[in-house]
Design an enzyme around this catalytic site. Structure first.
Site, PDB file in Angstrom:
ATOM      1  N   HIS A   1       0.892  -1.108  -0.109  1.00 62.17           N
ATOM      2  CA  HIS A   1      -0.122  -0.071  -0.060  1.00 62.17           C
ATOM      3  C   HIS A   1       1.023   1.344  -0.055  1.00 62.17           C
ATOM      4  CE1 HIS A   1      -3.201   2.676   1.175  1.00 62.17           C
ATOM      5  NE2 HIS A   1      -4.150   1.657   0.881  1.00 62.17           N
TER       6      HIS A   1
ATOM      7  N   TYR B   1       1.466   2.564   5.345  1.00 59.39           N
ATOM      8  CA  TYR B   1       1.584   1.203   5.667  1.00 59.39           C
ATOM      9  C   TYR B   1       3.112   0.672   5.339  1.00 59.39           C
ATOM     10  CZ  TYR B   1      -3.215   1.139   6.434  1.00 59.39           C
ATOM     11  OH  TYR B   1      -4.493   1.512   6.861  1.00 59.39           O
TER      12      TYR B   1
ATOM     13  N   GLU C   1      -0.647   5.586 -12.133  1.00 60.96           N
ATOM     14  CA  GLU C   1      -1.990   5.899 -12.813  1.00 60.96           C
ATOM     15  C   GLU C   1      -2.158   7.185 -13.177  1.00 60.96           C
ATOM     16  OE1 GLU C   1      -5.017   3.881 -10.403  1.00 60.96           O
ATOM     17  OE2 GLU C   1      -4.449   1.930 -10.763  1.00 60.96           O
TER      18      GLU C   1
ATOM     19  N   TYR D   1      -9.511  -3.820 -11.416  1.00 66.26           N
ATOM     20  CA  TYR D   1     -10.006  -4.127 -10.057  1.00 66.26           C
ATOM     21  C   TYR D   1     -11.300  -4.925 -10.354  1.00 66.26           C
ATOM     22  CZ  TYR D   1      -6.914  -1.717  -7.439  1.00 66.26           C
ATOM     23  OH  TYR D   1      -5.686  -1.162  -6.694  1.00 66.26           O
TER      24      TYR D   1
ATOM     25  N   GLU E   1      -0.795  -3.680 -11.004  1.00 60.56           N
ATOM     26  CA  GLU E   1      -1.588  -3.210  -9.846  1.00 60.56           C
ATOM     27  C   GLU E   1      -3.065  -4.108 -10.453  1.00 60.56           C
ATOM     28  OE1 GLU E   1      -1.796   0.588  -7.976  1.00 60.56           O
ATOM     29  OE2 GLU E   1      -3.925   0.166  -7.874  1.00 60.56           O
TER      30      GLU E   1
ATOM     31  N   TRP F   1      -2.804  -5.587  -5.439  1.00 58.39           N
ATOM     32  CA  TRP F   1      -2.939  -4.368  -4.457  1.00 58.39           C
ATOM     33  C   TRP F   1      -4.002  -4.952  -3.248  1.00 58.39           C
ATOM     34  CZ3 TRP F   1      -1.022   0.479  -4.084  1.00 58.39           C
ATOM     35  CH2 TRP F   1      -1.613   1.195  -3.177  1.00 58.39           C
TER      36      TRP F   1
HETATM   37  C1  DCB Z   1      -5.699   2.902  -7.850  1.00 57.68           C
HETATM   38  C2  DCB Z   1      -4.513   3.384  -7.211  1.00 57.68           C
HETATM   39  C3  DCB Z   1      -4.303   2.938  -5.793  1.00 57.68           C
HETATM   40  C4  DCB Z   1      -5.684   2.736  -4.992  1.00 57.68           C
HETATM   41  C5  DCB Z   1      -6.196   1.682  -5.671  1.00 57.68           C
HETATM   42  C6  DCB Z   1      -7.566   1.342  -5.187  1.00 57.68           C
HETATM   43  O1  DCB Z   1      -6.655   3.967  -8.021  1.00 57.68           O
HETATM   44  F1  DCB Z   1      -3.441   3.057  -8.092  1.00 57.68           F
HETATM   45  O2  DCB Z   1      -3.609   3.853  -4.914  1.00 57.68           O
HETATM   46  O3  DCB Z   1      -5.627   2.409  -3.687  1.00 57.68           O
HETATM   47  O4  DCB Z   1      -6.238   2.038  -6.981  1.00 57.68           O
HETATM   48  O5  DCB Z   1      -8.588   2.551  -5.533  1.00 57.68           O
HETATM   49  C7  DCB Z   1      -6.342   3.183  -2.875  1.00 57.68           C
HETATM   50  C8  DCB Z   1      -6.286   2.588  -1.548  1.00 57.68           C
HETATM   51  C9  DCB Z   1      -6.929   3.222  -0.519  1.00 57.68           C
HETATM   52  C10 DCB Z   1      -6.674   4.620  -0.386  1.00 57.68           C
HETATM   53  C11 DCB Z   1      -6.831   5.291  -1.873  1.00 57.68           C
HETATM   54  C12 DCB Z   1      -6.061   6.570  -2.015  1.00 57.68           C
HETATM   55  O6  DCB Z   1      -6.722   1.009  -1.833  1.00 57.68           O
HETATM   56  O7  DCB Z   1      -6.844   2.762   0.911  1.00 57.68           O
HETATM   57  O8  DCB Z   1      -7.284   5.571   0.379  1.00 57.68           O
HETATM   58  O9  DCB Z   1      -5.902   4.567  -2.760  1.00 57.68           O
HETATM   59  O10 DCB Z   1      -4.718   6.630  -1.795  1.00 57.68           O
HETATM   60  C13 DCB Z   1      -7.742   3.582  -8.741  1.00 57.68           C
HETATM   61  C14 DCB Z   1      -7.866   2.726 -10.006  1.00 57.68           C
HETATM   62  C15 DCB Z   1      -8.874   2.772 -10.757  1.00 57.68           C
HETATM   63  C16 DCB Z   1      -9.866   3.746 -10.685  1.00 57.68           C
HETATM   64  C17 DCB Z   1      -9.641   4.542  -9.813  1.00 57.68           C
HETATM   65  C18 DCB Z   1      -8.671   4.686  -8.971  1.00 57.68           C
HETATM   66  N1  DCB Z   1     -10.648   3.701 -11.551  1.00 57.68           N
HETATM   67  N2  DCB Z   1      -8.584   5.866  -7.785  1.00 57.68           N
HETATM   68  O11 DCB Z   1     -10.815   3.190 -12.712  1.00 57.68           O
HETATM   69  O12 DCB Z   1     -11.851   4.469 -11.753  1.00 57.68           O
HETATM   70  O13 DCB Z   1      -9.413   6.688  -7.903  1.00 57.68           O
HETATM   71  O14 DCB Z   1      -7.906   5.717  -7.023  1.00 57.68           O
END
Ligand code: DCB
Length: 515
Positions: free
Chosen positions: A251, A256, A355, A416, A442, A476
């Site tokens: 993370h 973390y 990203e 995801y 990821e 992730w």
């Molecule tokens: C990506 C990021 C990653 C993010 C994860 C899950 O973001 F690379 O940093 O991780 O996917 O969203 C999340 C953590 C949370 C934290 C948050 C902010 O799991 O604990 O609070 O980051 O740091 C994505 C990936 C795909 C998309 C959007 C995001 N999408 N996004 O397709 O819409 O908005 O962060």
């Protein structure tokens, strides 16, 4: 302070140290250069760990924390005198002349202390002798401390005094770095040394002492496969044979980082991973806010993966800063250094932008960014480089239509399972059909926000698809955050061996697919 009071304080601390003998933190491993000092400080109640049980040796220490520890060490009583928790100690320190009115304002109490200020505090708080020898030493250190000219006059003689008394030494380049911050581990070492108790070497001696243990070769690891390169759309090993890397992404290491310890990474390898990804956020309180501490945490994590025989991705984790061009100069500086540091280390893979997202395009933003950063890395290293794309690294079709012209690069596709389905797999096939190599640096079993689900049957469909194509992946994430994408249940120790009960639903599924 009176000598008798100081002796009493020392005795008290020694007794408390005995009482709290078995004081350990999961992120303070036995045998590190700092372990003894941290345990001594913690068991005498001078500097405590965090509520979650960790100590965070690599974290920074604030003015208020550092000064109140020094004050407690010398037995200063400090009646509360203002709104800040440390105002009593700060007032006492000010009145004792440890700092001047223009050096620390109340608004700075919670900022990381500078090294120059820390030196001044210990010199004065512990009454470090300014002896004849130290006067003669001035000339010696003036020339031997490489950045002596950067040290403001009011601190120069104090730095000399500290060096001359063995309280600290320079970094590996001979610099003092007056405005850099101090890690909590360094603060413990400096204070312990200053109070005449520190037996452990100063942090800068660390490289010889922190050499992580060499682990046995792992299946699919670097000792088996050596240097990687890209052939067609395939990732191949030193013999040109296709290789698949599977493992975990951290993370955000600013949150973390305890799950990037040597043991946490080793645990991951023990579950069958030959890949670890170090997610160094740039925004969100990451590298751009605290470059020195975040960078050293990232390097430490890379080094731990290397000593576990794993391949390791060093990830410039842009997210809230959606346009990689926004901080291209910081990225250039970082990758110049990192590629030099890891030149010739076959484990390391560079991911130059996690990203990209927002109102940007491949041709207008990400491609020019890649064309700036990749040549900088190539000056030192021909390691595999991973490149993201707009829409959170999903626009791989656009990339395939307008590819980069460098060798040994792959494009990342992130998914995801609860959000991205067959249409994105189709893009993977489209990109590969156009000759664009794809790496899943990821992916999560959750929805795109890191939570929701878990969507294990969708995830299984994805993993089968990737396996059929020898496509590598990192999941992730390796942490215990209360979100479904986290592989470990909340409260799991980073360093203990993980049992089934420690693994989240996602963790059980992902770990079962690592081998
Ligand atoms: C990506 C990021 C990653 C993010 C994860 C899950 O973001 F690379 O940093 O991780 O996917 O969203 C999340 C953590 C949370 C934290 C948050 C902010 O799991 O604990 O609070 O980051 O740091 C994505 C990936 C795909 C998309 C959007 C995001 N999408 N996004 O397709 O819409 O908005 O962060």
């Amino acid at each position: 302070m009176k000598k008798s009071a100081r002796i009493t304080a020392a005795l008290l601390a020694a007794c408390m140290a005995l009482l709290g003998a078995a004081f350990t933190f999961p992120d303070v491993r036995p045998g590190e250069w700092y372990t003894e000092n941290i345990e001594a400080m913690a068991s005498s109640g001078l500097l405590n760990g965090y509520e979650d049980g960790s100590f965070r040796p690599g974290g920074t220490i604030t003015y208020a924390e550092f000064i109140s520890v020094a004050a407690r060490c010398v037995g200063a009583d400090a009646p509360q005198s203002g709104s800040h928790w440390a105002s009593g100690y700060m007032k006492r320190a000010y009145e004792s002349g440890w700092y001047d009115y223009d050096e620390i304002y109340e608004a700075d109490f919670d900022k990381p202390i500078t090294r120059q200020m820390a030196v001044k505090i210990v010199d004065l708080a512990f009454d470090i002798p300014q002896n004849e020898q130290a006067n003669n030493a001035y000339y010696k250190y003036m020339t031997s401390i490489k950045d002596f000219n950067d040290i403001p006059g009011r601190y120069g003689y104090l730095v000399v005094r500290a060096y001359n008394n063995g309280i600290l030494t320079g970094d590996e380049n001979g610099n003092f770095n007056p405005l850099s911050n101090l890690t909590r581990a360094e603060a413990c070492a400096i204070i312990m040394r200053a109070r005449g108790k520190g037996a452990a070497p100063f942090p800068q001696a660390a490289p010889t002492n922190t050499e992580p243990p060499k682990a046995a070769a792992i299946s699919g690891g670097v000792s088996q496969n050596g240097k990687l390169s890209v052939s067609g759309v395939d990732l191949v090993n030193q013999n040109g044979e296709p290789i698949v890397l599977r493992g975990m992404s951290s993370h955000g290491i600013q949150w973390y980082g305890n799950f990037t310890s040597y043991n946490a990474i080793k645990n991951t390898a023990d579950f069958g991973a030959n890949l670890f990804r170090v997610a160094m956020y740039t925004g969100e309180g990451g590298y751009l806010s605290n470059p020195d501490s975040v960078k050293s945490a990232a390097y430490a994590a890379v080094d731990s993966a290397v000593s576990n025989d794993m391949y390791v991705i060093l990830d410039w984790h842009i997210l809230s800063d959606g346009d990689p061009m926004a901080h291209v100069s910081e990225a250039a500086e970082f990758f110049a250094e990192a590629s030099k540091k890891y030149a010739g280390v076959p484990n390391v893979i560079f991911e130059i932008c996690n990203e990209p997202n927002g109102n940007i395009s491949w041709s207008g933003n990400v491609k020019p960014y890649a064309e700036t950063i990749i040549p900088i890395i190539r000056q030192n290293s021909d390691a595999v480089i991973l490149v993201g794309s707009p829409t959170w690294s999903q626009d791989i079709d656009k990339v395939a239509d307008d590819p980069l012209s460098f060798l040994n690069i792959m494009y990342t596709c992130h998914f995801y399972a609860g959000t991205h389905g067959a249409w994105l797999r189709d893009r993977v096939d489209y990109a590969r059909s156009k000759g664009a190599p794809i790496f899943i640096s990821e992916w999560g079993t959750s929805a795109a926000n890191g939570s929701g689900g878990v969507f294990l049957s969708d995830a299984a469909e994805w993993l089968d698809f990737l396996a059929q194509r020898n496509i590598s992946w990192a999941n992730w994430s390796l942490c215990d955050k209360g979100e479904t994408s986290a592989a470990l249940n909340p409260g799991t120790s980073p360093d203990g061996a993980w049992s089934d009960a420690d693994l989240s639903e996602s963790g059980k599924f992902v770990f079962s697919r690592l081998r």
